[in-house]
Design a protein around this motif. Structure first.
Motif, PDB file in Angstrom:
ATOM      1  N   GLY A  35      10.994  -3.142 -55.676  1.00  0.00           N
ATOM      2  CA  GLY A  35      11.169  -2.130 -56.701  1.00  0.00           C
ATOM      3  C   GLY A  35      12.634  -2.029 -57.085  1.00  0.00           C
ATOM      4  N   ARG A  36      12.889  -1.611 -58.322  1.00  0.00           N
ATOM      5  CA  ARG A  36      14.276  -1.453 -58.777  1.00  0.00           C
ATOM      6  C   ARG A  36      15.023  -0.458 -57.892  1.00  0.00           C
ATOM      7  NH1 ARG A  36      16.568   1.524 -63.908  1.00  0.00           N
ATOM      8  NH2 ARG A  36      18.722   0.849 -63.757  1.00  0.00           N
ATOM      9  N   SER A  37      14.317   0.538 -57.379  1.00  0.00           N
ATOM     10  CA  SER A  37      14.970   1.544 -56.535  1.00  0.00           C
ATOM     11  C   SER A  37      15.551   0.928 -55.266  1.00  0.00           C
ATOM     12  CB  SER A  37      14.007   2.676 -56.189  1.00  0.00           C
ATOM     13  OG  SER A  37      12.903   2.167 -55.445  1.00  0.00           O
ATOM     14  N   VAL A  38      14.912  -0.123 -54.746  1.00  0.00           N
ATOM     15  CA  VAL A  38      15.446  -0.805 -53.556  1.00  0.00           C
ATOM     16  C   VAL A  38      16.782  -1.462 -53.904  1.00  0.00           C
ATOM     17  CG1 VAL A  38      15.048  -2.656 -51.871  1.00  0.00           C
ATOM     18  CG2 VAL A  38      13.161  -1.169 -52.554  1.00  0.00           C
ATOM     19  N   ILE A  39      16.842  -2.121 -55.053  1.00  0.00           N
ATOM     20  CA  ILE A  39      18.082  -2.756 -55.501  1.00  0.00           C
ATOM     21  C   ILE A  39      19.156  -1.689 -55.700  1.00  0.00           C
ATOM     22  CG2 ILE A  39      19.174  -4.136 -57.327  1.00  0.00           C
ATOM     23  CD1 ILE A  39      17.109  -5.660 -55.510  1.00  0.00           C
TER      24      ILE A  39
END
Length: 177
Positions: A35-39
């Motif tokens: 997910g973008r949130s992990v990045i």
């Protein structure tokens, strides 16, 4: 050892934006199946106990060789895939404070090993000699375990200093006799 997660996040973000890679957060997240949130968390310098598989995949995708994450966390620079041997050696040495220290392999291994650095001390041995002590805790130790380790170290440190004082007193006694 205190890791600089913010430094790692900034370095990965810069590598993601570098020419030849030039990816958005969405693009790299999709490529890695994250997910973008992990990045976003990684790039913001979110702290972890150790580098996660997601961080390792990110580093690999932006062209870093194995070991680069640890180098950056310790204050060094990543080594890029395809760097020539001379360049790799120079980058690794710059990131490794033990590289030119002339320390025995066993000591270098322990210094680089897992576990948090709790304390260090230099104990005088007389006649200009000294003993260097590095105190490390086990990886992922609880605050209570760290406190017990530090208390045991305080006791041992006191005993080491006492031995040095006794040795100095014996030397002075022999000189005066």
């Amino acid at each position: 050892m205190a890791y600089d997660w913010k430094r790692l996040g900034k370095a990965l973000k810069a590598a993601r934006r570098a020419p030849g890679v030039d990816l958005t957060q969405e693009e790299i997240a999709e490529e890695l199946g994250l997910g973008r949130s992990v990045i976003q968390l990684i790039e913001a310098g979110n702290e972890y106990r150790k580098p996660t598989p997601s961080i390792r995949a990110y580093a690999s995708r932006v062209g870093w060789v194995d070991g680069s994450i640890e180098r950056v966390l310790a204050g060094g620079h990543p080594v890029l895939v395809g760097a020539d041997e001379e360049s790799r050696a120079g980058q690794a040495d710059a990131a490794d404070p033990t590289a030119d220290a002339g320390l025995p392999v066993r000591i270098v291994h322990e210094l680089k090993g897992r576990g948090e650095l709790l304390d260090t001390a230099v104990i005088p041995l007389g006649d200009g000699g000294s003993m260097v002590v590095v105190v490390k805790g086990k990886p992922g130790a609880s605050p209570e375990e760290i406190a017990r380790n530090l208390e045991a170290w305080r006791e041992a440190h006191g005993q080491l200093l006492e031995l040095d004082y006794r040795k100095a007193a014996d030397r002075d006694e022999r000189r005066d006799a």
